[in-house]
Design a protein around this motif. Structure first.
Motif: not given
Length: 345
Positions: A211, A213, A221, A224-225, A227-228, A231-232, A257
């Protein structure tokens, strides 16, 4: 007879008055000449008072960012040394459109020289061309704008820095697993770091970038990015940030996390990065030399304006800062991670 004497007296008086008047006129003109030497015409008093200081502008990517504040400090020190007047400006938050507006404004105001971050944008390059054509030399810093009329680039070799980060991650993670990447922005320096990083990771088929980002150079940010991403992609072995505030945000996300085994990598040393490395929450960062970038850029701009020939590319050093380098610097010993580049700060 009396009339003749009277007429002669009048003539003598007239001649005496004319002589006095001529002398007065000469005195007035002499005073004016002296005054003109002391006081410039056409409103140039301010320039004379300032010693006709050269005005240069430094347009940053984000005005209050620690990296850019260090660039400003280095630039200001060099400007003072050369008797230049430096004006520092930039968006309060990352905003390429605002950077462009500030460049337009600086050109319109007639600065003598400009230091700007490249944007890899044709319209922005056109503004640099416009400035150069009007006699305002432009140097790019941090990110280049190679397809423009800029006089030179000063900053990190970002492609090589990306390769170095890739090698650092492979040594720590191994040659198998999933990785996450955070870019600070879409700027060319970030893209070059990613390109260099990919070139190293591509040598290891079982090591995958899962990934990519963007954090917009924001610690929040970045958190936040990350953590996303976690999760994925819960099996990520490492998350790598390519801008100054990313590693701190990634470390916070790993805590939230409870990703205890996640390795965190980043760039530069803002805030409490050293403390986080010491605690083991950040594995390593690649440290640039922003103060040196600012100092070198102003020095080269000064030389260029003095008619000296300057090289097109001026790369400043980087160093790896990890727990070993941190311990060595505290002991006053040079770390092998910093050789042959500049010593760790």
């Amino acid at each position: 007879m009396k009339n003749r004497i009277w007429n002669g007296a009048l003539i003598l008086l007239a001649l005496l008055f004319a002589g006095l008047l001529a002398g007065f006129a000469m005195t007035v003109q002499h005073t004016r000449d002296l005054t003109s030497q002391l006081k410039p015409e056409n409103g140039a008093e301010a320039a004379a008072t300032a010693g006709e200081r050269t005005r240069i502008a430094l347009i940053s990517q984000e005005q209050d960012n620690p990296f850019w504040q260090s660039v400003e400090a280095g630039a200001a020190a060099a400007a003072e040394r050369y008797g230049m007047e430096l004006e520092y400006m930039g968006p309060t938050r990352i905003n390429p459109s605002e950077q462009t507006r500030l460049l337009e404004k600086a050109i319109a105001e007639g600065f003598d020289g400009l230091l700007v971050q490249g944007q890899n944008d044709l319209a922005y390059a056109s503004l640099i061309d416009q400035a150069s054509a009007s006699g305002i030399p432009v140097l790019t810093i941090d990110a280049d704008e190679p397809d423009s009329a800029r006089a030179a680039y000063v900053g990190t070799d970002n492609l090589e820095a990306g390769r170095r980060m890739g090698e650092l991650v492979v040594r720590s993670v191994g040659d198998k697993g999933e990785l996450g990447v955070l870019l600070g922005s879409e700027a060319s320096n970030q893209q070059l770091r990613l390109e260099g990083f990919r070139s190293v990771i591509a040598r290891h088929p079982d090591l995958v970038i899962a990934d990519v980002r963007t954090s917009n150079i924001s610690r929040l940010q970045a958190e936040e990015q990350t953590e996303d991403m976690l999760r994925e992609h819960p099996d990520l072995k490492a998350v790598i940030g390519f801008s100054a505030l990313d590693a701190l945000g990634i470390a916070e996300a790993a805590d939230h996390r409870q990703a205890d085994g996640l390795l965190v990598f980043g760039f530069d040393d803002p805030g409490n990065t050293r403390q986080e490395i010491g605690r083991g929450r950040i594995a390593a960062v690649i440290v640039q030399q922003p103060g040196q970038i600012g100092e070198k850029a102003v020095t080269l701009l000064h030389d260029y304006m003095q008619g000296k020939k300057i090289e097109e590319l001026h790369y400043t050093g980087t160093a790896v800062l990890d727990r070993a380098a941190l311990a060595a610097s505290e002991d006053g010993v040079s770390s092998q991670a910093c050789v042959p580049l500049e010593s760790c700060p």
